[in-house]
Design a protein around this motif. Structure first.
Motif, PDB file in Angstrom:
ATOM      1  N   ALA A 120       0.838  -1.205   0.000  1.00  0.00           N
ATOM      2  CA  ALA A 120       0.000   0.000   0.000  1.00  0.00           C
ATOM      3  C   ALA A 120       0.870   1.251   0.000  1.00  0.00           C
ATOM      4  O   ALA A 120       0.579   2.225  -0.699  1.00  0.00           O
ATOM      5  CB  ALA A 120      -0.931   0.004   1.206  1.00  0.00           C
ATOM      6  N   ALA A 121       1.968   1.208   0.752  1.00  0.00           N
ATOM      7  CA  ALA A 121       2.852   2.371   0.826  1.00  0.00           C
ATOM      8  C   ALA A 121       3.465   2.653  -0.542  1.00  0.00           C
ATOM      9  O   ALA A 121       3.547   3.800  -0.981  1.00  0.00           O
ATOM     10  CB  ALA A 121       3.947   2.137   1.858  1.00  0.00           C
ATOM     11  N   ALA A 122       3.871   1.579  -1.250  1.00  0.00           N
ATOM     12  CA  ALA A 122       4.481   1.757  -2.566  1.00  0.00           C
ATOM     13  C   ALA A 122       3.461   2.339  -3.543  1.00  0.00           C
ATOM     14  O   ALA A 122       3.772   3.255  -4.310  1.00  0.00           O
ATOM     15  CB  ALA A 122       5.002   0.419  -3.075  1.00  0.00           C
ATOM     16  N   LYS A 123       2.226   1.818  -3.488  1.00  0.00           N
ATOM     17  CA  LYS A 123       1.189   2.312  -4.397  1.00  0.00           C
ATOM     18  C   LYS A 123       0.841   3.758  -4.062  1.00  0.00           C
ATOM     19  O   LYS A 123       0.527   4.548  -4.951  1.00  0.00           O
ATOM     20  CB  LYS A 123      -0.055   1.441  -4.287  1.00  0.00           C
ATOM     21  N   LEU A 124       0.878   4.079  -2.783  1.00  0.00           N
ATOM     22  CA  LEU A 124       0.579   5.449  -2.356  1.00  0.00           C
ATOM     23  C   LEU A 124       1.590   6.411  -2.971  1.00  0.00           C
ATOM     24  O   LEU A 124       1.234   7.454  -3.516  1.00  0.00           O
ATOM     25  CB  LEU A 124       0.622   5.536  -0.827  1.00  0.00           C
ATOM     26  N   ARG A 125       2.882   6.009  -2.907  1.00  0.00           N
ATOM     27  CA  ARG A 125       3.918   6.879  -3.481  1.00  0.00           C
ATOM     28  C   ARG A 125       3.685   7.083  -4.970  1.00  0.00           C
ATOM     29  O   ARG A 125       3.844   8.175  -5.500  1.00  0.00           O
ATOM     30  CB  ARG A 125       5.300   6.277  -3.246  1.00  0.00           C
ATOM     31  N   LYS A 126       3.296   5.990  -5.651  1.00  0.00           N
ATOM     32  CA  LYS A 126       3.089   6.068  -7.093  1.00  0.00           C
ATOM     33  C   LYS A 126       1.940   7.024  -7.431  1.00  0.00           C
ATOM     34  O   LYS A 126       2.072   7.869  -8.322  1.00  0.00           O
ATOM     35  CB  LYS A 126       2.777   4.666  -7.622  1.00  0.00           C
ATOM     36  N   THR A 127       0.821   6.883  -6.715  1.00  0.00           N
ATOM     37  CA  THR A 127      -0.304   7.784  -7.010  1.00  0.00           C
ATOM     38  C   THR A 127       0.067   9.216  -6.685  1.00  0.00           C
ATOM     39  O   THR A 127      -0.343  10.138  -7.386  1.00  0.00           O
ATOM     40  CB  THR A 127      -1.584   7.443  -6.207  1.00  0.00           C
ATOM     41  N   GLN A 128       0.847   9.397  -5.617  1.00  0.00           N
ATOM     42  CA  GLN A 128       1.210  10.767  -5.253  1.00  0.00           C
ATOM     43  C   GLN A 128       2.066  11.418  -6.327  1.00  0.00           C
ATOM     44  O   GLN A 128       1.888  12.592  -6.642  1.00  0.00           O
ATOM     45  CB  GLN A 128       1.927  10.793  -3.905  1.00  0.00           C
ATOM     46  N   SER A 129       2.980  10.631  -6.931  1.00  0.00           N
ATOM     47  CA  SER A 129       3.822  11.257  -7.956  1.00  0.00           C
ATOM     48  C   SER A 129       3.014  11.503  -9.227  1.00  0.00           C
ATOM     49  O   SER A 129       3.223  12.499  -9.919  1.00  0.00           O
ATOM     50  CB  SER A 129       5.077  10.432  -8.222  1.00  0.00           C
ATOM     51  N   ALA A 130       2.039  10.611  -9.517  1.00  0.00           N
ATOM     52  CA  ALA A 130       1.164  10.842 -10.677  1.00  0.00           C
ATOM     53  C   ALA A 130       0.346  12.109 -10.443  1.00  0.00           C
ATOM     54  O   ALA A 130       0.104  12.892 -11.361  1.00  0.00           O
ATOM     55  CB  ALA A 130       0.231   9.652 -10.878  1.00  0.00           C
ATOM     56  N   PHE A 131      -0.048  12.317  -9.200  1.00  0.00           N
ATOM     57  CA  PHE A 131      -0.830  13.480  -8.827  1.00  0.00           C
ATOM     58  C   PHE A 131      -0.011  14.754  -9.069  1.00  0.00           C
ATOM     59  O   PHE A 131      -0.533  15.754  -9.578  1.00  0.00           O
ATOM     60  CB  PHE A 131      -1.212  13.369  -7.352  1.00  0.00           C
ATOM     61  N   ALA A 132       1.275  14.687  -8.746  1.00  0.00           N
ATOM     62  CA  ALA A 132       2.137  15.855  -8.918  1.00  0.00           C
ATOM     63  C   ALA A 132       2.253  16.239 -10.389  1.00  0.00           C
ATOM     64  O   ALA A 132       2.152  17.417 -10.749  1.00  0.00           O
ATOM     65  CB  ALA A 132       3.513  15.580  -8.324  1.00  0.00           C
ATOM     66  N   SER A 133       2.425  15.229 -11.279  1.00  0.00           N
ATOM     67  CA  SER A 133       2.532  15.548 -12.713  1.00  0.00           C
ATOM     68  C   SER A 133       1.224  16.137 -13.218  1.00  0.00           C
ATOM     69  O   SER A 133       1.215  17.083 -14.002  1.00  0.00           O
ATOM     70  CB  SER A 133       2.833  14.323 -13.564  1.00  0.00           C
ATOM     71  N   LEU A 134       0.111  15.544 -12.760  1.00  0.00           N
ATOM     72  CA  LEU A 134      -1.179  16.023 -13.240  1.00  0.00           C
ATOM     73  C   LEU A 134      -1.402  17.458 -12.779  1.00  0.00           C
ATOM     74  O   LEU A 134      -1.935  18.287 -13.517  1.00  0.00           O
ATOM     75  CB  LEU A 134      -2.311  15.132 -12.732  1.00  0.00           C
ATOM     76  N   ARG A 135      -0.975  17.735 -11.547  1.00  0.00           N
ATOM     77  CA  ARG A 135      -1.207  19.070 -11.008  1.00  0.00           C
ATOM     78  C   ARG A 135      -0.507  20.129 -11.860  1.00  0.00           C
ATOM     79  O   ARG A 135      -1.061  21.186 -12.149  1.00  0.00           O
ATOM     80  CB  ARG A 135      -0.729  19.150  -9.556  1.00  0.00           C
ATOM     81  N   ALA A 136       0.715  19.808 -12.321  1.00  0.00           N
ATOM     82  CA  ALA A 136       1.452  20.754 -13.159  1.00  0.00           C
ATOM     83  C   ALA A 136       0.701  20.981 -14.471  1.00  0.00           C
ATOM     84  O   ALA A 136       0.526  22.116 -14.915  1.00  0.00           O
ATOM     85  CB  ALA A 136       2.845  20.209 -13.443  1.00  0.00           C
ATOM     86  N   TYR A 137       0.227  19.889 -15.059  1.00  0.00           N
ATOM     87  CA  TYR A 137      -0.476  19.944 -16.340  1.00  0.00           C
ATOM     88  C   TYR A 137      -1.800  20.693 -16.195  1.00  0.00           C
ATOM     89  O   TYR A 137      -2.127  21.588 -16.973  1.00  0.00           O
ATOM     90  CB  TYR A 137      -0.720  18.508 -16.799  1.00  0.00           C
ATOM     91  N   ALA A 138      -2.564  20.330 -15.143  1.00  0.00           N
ATOM     92  CA  ALA A 138      -3.873  20.942 -14.928  1.00  0.00           C
ATOM     93  C   ALA A 138      -3.713  22.425 -14.602  1.00  0.00           C
ATOM     94  O   ALA A 138      -4.509  23.255 -15.040  1.00  0.00           O
ATOM     95  CB  ALA A 138      -4.609  20.221 -13.804  1.00  0.00           C
ATOM     96  N   GLY A 139      -2.658  22.746 -13.860  1.00  0.00           N
ATOM     97  CA  GLY A 139      -2.412  24.139 -13.510  1.00  0.00           C
ATOM     98  C   GLY A 139      -2.171  24.969 -14.752  1.00  0.00           C
ATOM     99  O   GLY A 139      -2.739  26.047 -14.927  1.00  0.00           O
ATOM    100  N   GLU A 140      -1.343  24.417 -15.650  1.00  0.00           N
ATOM    101  CA  GLU A 140      -1.007  25.122 -16.891  1.00  0.00           C
ATOM    102  C   GLU A 140      -2.260  25.307 -17.749  1.00  0.00           C
ATOM    103  O   GLU A 140      -2.521  26.413 -18.245  1.00  0.00           O
ATOM    104  CB  GLU A 140       0.045  24.286 -17.636  1.00  0.00           C
ATOM    105  N   SER A 141      -3.060  24.246 -17.908  1.00  0.00           N
ATOM    106  CA  SER A 141      -4.238  24.377 -18.775  1.00  0.00           C
ATOM    107  C   SER A 141      -5.294  25.257 -18.107  1.00  0.00           C
ATOM    108  O   SER A 141      -6.033  25.965 -18.793  1.00  0.00           O
ATOM    109  CB  SER A 141      -4.800  23.014 -19.185  1.00  0.00           C
TER     110      SER A 141
END
Lengths: 289, 86
Positions: free
Chosen positions: A28-49
């Motif tokens: 669960a901890a490993a999956k949590l890290r993965k979703t969190q980093s995906a969230f970070a990339s999306l946030r940059a993209y969503a912020g820009e758009s």
């Protein structure tokens, strides 16, 4: 000695449980890290758009877009229930289901329920929710999955099958706390205009079609962000639950080991007193004979 | 040497390409547009297609992408697409 053996077996089995809960916690901890980093990339993209959307819509009043215009009458609400993919994560799924049930009970409108996630098909059915559609969303939702779902939601809204779309999910407050929440996706709510109308910017092909493209992106990004938030919550809830379970097994093993030592000591004492008693009896016999 | 500008291609899964470029060829829904440094501010919608980028070091990169938008201003070009690959 039966008691001793029973305790030993028990300890073994609790140790196995500890092993399992510990590994589930790690996964669960490993999956949590993965979703969190995906969230970070999306946030940059969503912020820009989002920034571009604000700029393109700045100073525009009469924007014609099907997703911005509410339907004349709201008769049917679509609830998109985002549950987890698995159980063993505390009350994460149950409390969300309860929340959604209450939402539907309290509203006098018709409903259209879409479920995302693999958890508890039978439980959801038992709760009396009539599920119209089901979507499989991975443990780390991809943009692809989000777009498929967003496309379907937009279609439902466009063709007038539903008049409002709400996402029902566990809002991620922290690793330890998630709160059930609903967010309206469609019709889009107009936001405060922040961008400044820059007259020198060239819009290709024109402002309206550009706005439509940006709004499409915005809807897709919103859906993706909510999916990721829900999954982040699920992984954290599971991690917390499994940490608690692993701690409990630790405690149980300590208790059982104590009990085992007591039992062993008692057995040894009994044995010694039996031997001593036997020897005494033997000596008495020899002395008497 | 030609003047260069900052180019960034972003998708929801992360930044695909970022660096200094001196030319890029963007397909827009109204026809393709070639962008050099000091281009006027422009915001354009792109259909699915290919964007050609000539980087500062002379290498050419072709990026295939889904529909999206491109933002050109102050010598910065930002391309947003839901999916893209080199």
């Amino acid at each position: 000695m039966a008691n001793l053996r029973a305790i030993r077996t028990r300890i073994k089995s609790v140790e196995n449980t500890r092993q399992i809960t510990k590994s589930m916690k790690m996964v669960a901890a490993a999956k949590l890290r993965k979703t969190q980093s995906a969230f970070a990339s999306l946030r940059a993209y969503a912020g820009e758009s989002g920034k571009l959307l604000a700029e393109a819509s700045a100073g525009q009043t009469g924007i014609e877009n099907p997703y911005l215009t509410p339907h004349a009458e709201c008769r049917r609400i679509c609830y998109v229930l985002i549950v987890g993919n698995r159980g063993l994560c505390g009350t994460y799924n149950q409390s969300l289901l309860r929340y959604c049930e209450n939402l539907i009970k309290d509203s006098d409108k018709e409903n259209y329920v879409i479920v995302c996630g693999r958890w508890g098909k039978d439980l959801i059915a038992a709760a009396g929710l009539e599920v119209r559609e089901n979507y499989e969303i991975g443990d780390t939702p991809t943009h692809e999955e989000a777009l498929t779902l967003a496309e379907r939601l937009k279609e439902l809204y466009r063709e007038g099958s539903v008049d409002e779309i709400r996402l029902v999910y566990q809002h991620y407050r922290s690793v330890l706390s998630q709160v059930p929440e609903q967010a309206q996706l469609l019709p889009l709510q107009k936001q405060e205009e922040t961008g400044s109308a820059d007259r020198s910017t060239i819009f290709e092909p024109d402002r309206d079609s550009l706005l439509n493209t940006l709004l499409d992106m915005y809807i897709g990004n919103t859906v993706h962000a909510v999916l990721l938030e829900a999954r982040t919550g699920e992984h954290s809830a599971r991690m917390t639950a499994m940490t608690a379970a692993a701690d409990n097994t630790e405690e149980l093993i300590n208790d059982l080991t104590l009990e085992l030592n007591h039992a062993r000591q008692a057995a040894i004492t009994t044995e010694i007193s039996e031997i001593a008693g036997g020897a005494e009896a033997l000596r008495n016999n020899t002395a008497g004979g | 040497m030609a003047k260069s500008f900052h180019l960034r291609i972003m998708t929801a899964e992360g930044t695909l390409l970022e660096g200094e470029a001196d030319y890029c060829h963007i397909p827009t829904t109204a026809g393709s547009v070639g962008v050099l440094a000091d281009h006027a501010p422009m915001l354009c919608a792109m259909p699915e297609g290919e964007t050609l980028c000539r980087m500062e070091d002379g290498t050419e990169k072709t990026v295939r992408h889904s529909s999206g938008v491109a933002d050109v201003r102050d010598n910065r070009v930002t391309i947003l697409a839901d999916r893209a690959e080199l």
